[in-house]
Write a protein that holds these residues in place. Structure first.
Motif, PDB file in Angstrom:
ATOM      1  N   GLY A 114      -6.648  13.201  -0.332  1.00  0.00           N
ATOM      2  CA  GLY A 114      -5.633  14.247  -0.513  1.00  0.00           C
ATOM      3  C   GLY A 114      -4.705  14.008  -1.704  1.00  0.00           C
ATOM      4  N   VAL A 115      -4.550  12.746  -2.088  1.00  0.00           N
ATOM      5  CA  VAL A 115      -3.619  12.434  -3.183  1.00  0.00           C
ATOM      6  C   VAL A 115      -4.337  11.799  -4.382  1.00  0.00           C
ATOM      7  N   ALA A 116      -5.647  11.961  -4.422  1.00  0.00           N
ATOM      8  CA  ALA A 116      -6.443  11.278  -5.451  1.00  0.00           C
ATOM      9  C   ALA A 116      -5.958  11.635  -6.860  1.00  0.00           C
ATOM     10  N   ARG A 117      -5.686  12.929  -7.072  1.00  0.00           N
ATOM     11  CA  ARG A 117      -5.277  13.373  -8.405  1.00  0.00           C
ATOM     12  C   ARG A 117      -3.923  12.750  -8.790  1.00  0.00           C
ATOM     13  N   GLU A 118      -3.029  12.762  -7.824  1.00  0.00           N
ATOM     14  CA  GLU A 118      -1.695  12.199  -8.050  1.00  0.00           C
ATOM     15  C   GLU A 118      -1.790  10.686  -8.323  1.00  0.00           C
ATOM     16  N   LEU A 119      -2.656  10.025  -7.552  1.00  0.00           N
ATOM     17  CA  LEU A 119      -2.839   8.577  -7.719  1.00  0.00           C
ATOM     18  C   LEU A 119      -3.433   8.266  -9.089  1.00  0.00           C
ATOM     19  N   ALA A 120      -4.440   9.052  -9.495  1.00  0.00           N
ATOM     20  CA  ALA A 120      -5.073   8.851 -10.805  1.00  0.00           C
ATOM     21  C   ALA A 120      -4.044   9.013 -11.919  1.00  0.00           C
ATOM     22  N   ASP A 121      -3.226  10.070 -11.822  1.00  0.00           N
ATOM     23  CA  ASP A 121      -2.234  10.334 -12.869  1.00  0.00           C
ATOM     24  C   ASP A 121      -1.179   9.229 -12.910  1.00  0.00           C
ATOM     25  N   ALA A 122      -0.767   8.759 -11.733  1.00  0.00           N
ATOM     26  CA  ALA A 122       0.269   7.724 -11.686  1.00  0.00           C
ATOM     27  C   ALA A 122      -0.272   6.395 -12.227  1.00  0.00           C
ATOM     28  N   LEU A 123      -1.509   6.063 -11.886  1.00  0.00           N
ATOM     29  CA  LEU A 123      -2.104   4.830 -12.422  1.00  0.00           C
ATOM     30  C   LEU A 123      -2.215   4.925 -13.942  1.00  0.00           C
ATOM     31  N   TYR A 124      -2.664   6.082 -14.410  1.00  0.00           N
ATOM     32  CA  TYR A 124      -2.831   6.279 -15.850  1.00  0.00           C
ATOM     33  C   TYR A 124      -1.481   6.187 -16.571  1.00  0.00           C
ATOM     34  N   ALA A 125      -0.433   6.681 -15.916  1.00  0.00           N
ATOM     35  CA  ALA A 125       0.894   6.669 -16.528  1.00  0.00           C
ATOM     36  C   ALA A 125       1.489   5.253 -16.567  1.00  0.00           C
ATOM     37  N   HIS A 126       1.125   4.417 -15.606  1.00  0.00           N
ATOM     38  CA  HIS A 126       1.802   3.117 -15.491  1.00  0.00           C
ATOM     39  C   HIS A 126       0.988   1.912 -15.939  1.00  0.00           C
ATOM     40  N   ILE A 127      -0.311   2.080 -16.109  1.00  0.00           N
ATOM     41  CA  ILE A 127      -1.139   0.958 -16.564  1.00  0.00           C
ATOM     42  C   ILE A 127      -1.379   1.132 -18.067  1.00  0.00           C
ATOM     43  N   GLN A 307       4.587   4.043  -4.578  1.00  0.00           N
ATOM     44  CA  GLN A 307       5.094   5.402  -4.805  1.00  0.00           C
ATOM     45  C   GLN A 307       4.226   6.454  -4.129  1.00  0.00           C
ATOM     46  N   VAL A 308       2.905   6.324  -4.326  1.00  0.00           N
ATOM     47  CA  VAL A 308       1.992   7.409  -3.925  1.00  0.00           C
ATOM     48  C   VAL A 308       1.479   7.231  -2.498  1.00  0.00           C
ATOM     49  N   LEU A 309       1.184   6.003  -2.120  1.00  0.00           N
ATOM     50  CA  LEU A 309       0.630   5.716  -0.788  1.00  0.00           C
ATOM     51  C   LEU A 309       1.363   4.504  -0.213  1.00  0.00           C
ATOM     52  N   PRO A 310       2.604   4.715   0.205  1.00  0.00           N
ATOM     53  CA  PRO A 310       3.436   3.560   0.594  1.00  0.00           C
ATOM     54  C   PRO A 310       2.876   2.756   1.762  1.00  0.00           C
ATOM     55  N   GLN A 311       1.958   3.344   2.518  1.00  0.00           N
ATOM     56  CA  GLN A 311       1.397   2.578   3.645  1.00  0.00           C
ATOM     57  C   GLN A 311       0.370   1.539   3.181  1.00  0.00           C
ATOM     58  N   ALA A 312      -0.011   1.575   1.916  1.00  0.00           N
ATOM     59  CA  ALA A 312      -1.019   0.627   1.413  1.00  0.00           C
ATOM     60  C   ALA A 312      -0.471  -0.803   1.399  1.00  0.00           C
ATOM     61  N   ARG A 313      -1.331  -1.759   1.706  1.00  0.00           N
ATOM     62  CA  ARG A 313      -0.968  -3.179   1.627  1.00  0.00           C
ATOM     63  C   ARG A 313      -1.981  -3.833   0.693  1.00  0.00           C
ATOM     64  N   LEU A 314      -1.576  -4.083  -0.537  1.00  0.00           N
ATOM     65  CA  LEU A 314      -2.548  -4.588  -1.507  1.00  0.00           C
ATOM     66  C   LEU A 314      -2.576  -6.112  -1.520  1.00  0.00           C
ATOM     67  N   SER A 315      -3.734  -6.655  -1.135  1.00  0.00           N
ATOM     68  CA  SER A 315      -3.898  -8.110  -1.183  1.00  0.00           C
ATOM     69  C   SER A 315      -5.117  -8.434  -2.045  1.00  0.00           C
ATOM     70  N   VAL A 316      -5.101  -9.610  -2.633  1.00  0.00           N
ATOM     71  CA  VAL A 316      -6.197  -9.984  -3.530  1.00  0.00           C
ATOM     72  C   VAL A 316      -7.386 -10.447  -2.694  1.00  0.00           C
ATOM     73  N   LEU A 317      -8.555  -9.788  -2.884  1.00  0.00           N
ATOM     74  CA  LEU A 317      -9.762 -10.292  -2.231  1.00  0.00           C
ATOM     75  C   LEU A 317     -10.240 -11.524  -2.998  1.00  0.00           C
ATOM     76  N   TYR A 318     -10.395 -11.365  -4.305  1.00  0.00           N
ATOM     77  CA  TYR A 318     -10.735 -12.520  -5.142  1.00  0.00           C
ATOM     78  C   TYR A 318     -10.621 -12.141  -6.611  1.00  0.00           C
ATOM     79  N   ASP A 319     -10.575 -13.154  -7.468  1.00  0.00           N
ATOM     80  CA  ASP A 319     -10.471 -12.965  -8.913  1.00  0.00           C
ATOM     81  C   ASP A 319     -11.452 -13.925  -9.572  1.00  0.00           C
ATOM     82  N   VAL A 320     -12.426 -13.387 -10.291  1.00  0.00           N
ATOM     83  CA  VAL A 320     -13.410 -14.241 -10.969  1.00  0.00           C
ATOM     84  C   VAL A 320     -13.381 -14.002 -12.480  1.00  0.00           C
ATOM     85  N   SER A 321     -13.692 -15.051 -13.221  1.00  0.00           N
ATOM     86  CA  SER A 321     -13.792 -14.946 -14.684  1.00  0.00           C
ATOM     87  C   SER A 321     -15.257 -15.111 -15.070  1.00  0.00           C
TER      88      SER A 321
END
Lengths: 474, 138
Positions: A114-127, A307-321
């Motif tokens: 439902g908020v995909a467009r808003e999320l895409a625009d916000a990510l694009y604006a802030h990254i 901002q867009v999905l405040p219920q989200a809890r972002l945790s790192v699954l893993y980071d590889v180089s």
């Protein structure tokens, strides 16, 4: 590639026997179909790497291998410092510690649609993404030094994330042995305004959905269920890493400095030499820069989701180089040896029980994050018990290009690619239409074919397949 | 022989090739080919001048050095260049690049360049003129 050039050792393992100046054989892991489509240059480069002093075991190429600089992209080679072993700036590449970070969000596809467009625009604006973009902070000299030593830990200490993030990053977020003074002033100058930027080319930030789970037990161990939404970040050490690569390639190529080789691109220096040691110190600082950069991008992503999905809890699954040279202990024959393992476009894949893995992931094996292209799938794999014995615990890193940028830009228009992806429900945001055309999904190999070959060869096992919902392209 | 530039394919990246009556002209054209990887050089106005001097052990290594110097100037000044004028004295280079700050709305920059490599590197005579080429990593 002509298959008659190769000796088939197993279904997905092909050998170029040792001959001439080769010190070890070369081994290519791939399916027949991938090999037939593979550039003959990969064969030549794998053979050339096998000629380098101090190489141990074999010169390896992963299923996504393609033509690189000196080393093939998708190349793995380990060197013993006590047998004249070398370190090669080309064997690490310009984008030191380029890699992939995967974030869990705690959300399902239905939460996002439902908020995909808003999320895409916000990510694009802030990254910050693409040519000429700058980060939110400017690093002055003393902070630059601290960042190059501290990596993601430095970023967390400055408020860009939490201690828990560090557990889920290779080297716990901080590469030891980094020496900022080994990095040139030019490299530092290039990085001053580039912290927390995505870059361009094949770098991206995607919101993805887990569409298929192959191994429920391991998926659970990774915190992953079907229809889960994840964020995947692909980028590296930005201008700093590029300049370190440039600086040291130049020094290793210069007559009298590195090791003279018929092929300039193979420029390298003995590990036990001033140039070799200095490169390693600088390269490790480059690794820290990449880890700090992905940490800062993670912080930006969290801000957008808050901002867009405040219920989200972002945790790192893993980071590889996947562009590194690391000192690792490997069993060669019956003897454990300390080796300098180059992975150029290859991911480390530690098996279950490996002491370097965080406790929560140890029984499952290391998550191996394999990026796709904008329209295709990404995969999460896991290191296997056998990966260690195949190619020093290494697996593939992505799909690999099938078509040059030049040809891609002639074949597609950016707008056409974006519209076609939109029709499939994938939102693309990018500052450059030509950039999008050059990165068109069909310009890449079939990532599924690459991953299947990786699994069949025993390098890693499939855990989940992810499909893109939103892609921010630099 | 008219001075011109072109791109040649390399697996994941792009080759730049400049051709001219002299080695210097071939170097200038190779630089223009590099700009063209990022944006259409015709959209870049040569408003600001940046002076460049560099040297290398030989002419081929000098080409990579020259392109790397331009990559550094582009990255740190956030500029694009569309006009070049250089002089070569053996393996020493002295000259200028003219351009302007990146303007995303006008230049639509496609990709940033990480570095110039030693892959497919060649500086030499071809027919009546000179060619200077290498692969750049994007």
């Amino acid at each position: 590639m002509d298959l008659t050039l190769l000796h088939r050792r197993r279904e997905h393992e092909w050998e170029i026997p040792q001959r001439g100046q080769m010190r070890v054989p070369a081994i290519l892991f791939a399916s027949e179909a991938l090999l037939r489509a593979m550039d003959l240059k990969v064969y030549q480069q794998a053979v050339n790497v096998a000629k380098l002093p101090g190489i141990v075991g074999a010169s390896y190429a992963m299923p996504d291998a393609h033509w690189g600089y000196g080393f093939p992209i998708g190349g793995v080679a380990a060197f013993d410092p006590d047998e004249g072993g070398v370190v090669s700036a080309g064997g690490v590449g310009f984008d030191i510690s380029c890699g992939v970070r995967c974030l869990l969000t705690g959300l399902k596809r239905s939460d996002v649609l439902g908020v995909a467009r808003e999320l895409a625009d916000a990510l694009y604006a802030h990254i910050p993404a693409g040519v000429g973009s700058t980060g939110a902070i400017t690093l002055e000299a003393s902070e630059m030094q601290a960042m190059l030593r501290g990596g993601a830990r430095w970023a967390v200490e400055r408020g860009f994330g939490t201690e828990a993030d560090l557990e889920r990053i290779e080297e716990r977020g901080q590469m030891p042995g980094a020496e900022p003074d080994a990095v040139s002033g030019q490299a530092k100058r290039r990085q001053r305004d580039e912290m927390g930027t995505l870059g361009s080319g094949n770098h991206y930030l995607e919101v993805q959905e887990a569409i298929e789970v192959f191994d429920e037990g391991r998926a659970r161990a990774f915190g992953l269920e079907p229809a889960d939404v994840l964020v995947m970040i692909h980028c590296g050490s930005r201008g700093l890493g590029h300049q370190i690569g440039t600086d040291f390639l130049k020094r290793m190529v210069a007559p009298g400095e590195g090791i003279a080789l018929p092929d300039r691109e193979l420029a390298c220096a003995p590990i036990h030499s001033e140039l070799g040691r200095t490169y390693l110190k600088a390269m490790r600082a480059g690794i820290n820069c990449a880890l700090a950069n992905r940490q800062m991008l993670t912080h930006l992503v969290r801000g957008v989701f808050a901002q867009v999905l405040p219920q989200a809890r972002l945790s790192v699954l893993y980071d590889v180089s996947h562009n590194t040279c690391k000192v690792e202990e490997h069993l060669v024959g019956v003897r454990a040896r300390k080796l300098y393992v180059h992975r150029k476009g290859a991911t480390r894949a530690l098996g279950p029980g490996h002491p370097e893995l965080p406790e929560a992931l140890r029984p499952a094996g290391q998550p191996v994050l394999v990026g796709g292209s904008m329209g295709t799938a990404s995969y999460i794999l896991a290191g296997t018990e056998q990966s260690e014995s195949h190619a020093f615990g290494s697996a593939c890193h992505g799909a690999g290009r099938a078509m040059s940028r030049h040809e891609a830009a002639r074949t597609w228009r950016g707008r056409q690619v974006i519209d076609a992806l939109l029709a499939r429900g994938i939102l693309i945001r990018s500052p450059s239409m030509r950039g999008v055309a050059e990165e068109a999904p069909d310009a890449y190999k079939d990532v599924t074919e690459v991953v299947n070959a990786t699994e069949a060869a025993g390098l890693a096992r499939k855990v989940a397949r992810l499909a893109p919902l939103i892609c921010i392209k630099g | 022989m008219t001075a011109h530039w072109e791109h040649f394919p390399h697996g994941a990246d792009v080759g730049v090739r400049g051709t001219g009556k002299t080695p210097a002209q071939a170097f200038e054209q190779a630089a223009l080919a590099m700009t063209a990887i990022i944006a259409d050089p015709n959209t870049v106005e040569p408003r600001e001048r940046v002076r460049i001097e560099c040297a290398a052990p030989n002419e081929e290594l000098l080409l990579t050095e020259w392109l790397n110097r331009l990559i550094y100037e582009m990255a740190t000044r956030r500029m694009l260049f569309s006009r070049f004028s250089i002089e070569l004295d053996g393996a020493r280079l002295k000259g200028s690049a003219w351009g302007e700050p990146v303007d995303r709305s006008r230049h639509h920059p496609a990709v940033e360049i990480k570095g110039a490599t030693y892959t497919a590197l060649r500086v030499g005579r071809e027919g009546e003129g000179w060619v200077a080429q290498t692969v750049v990593d994007v």
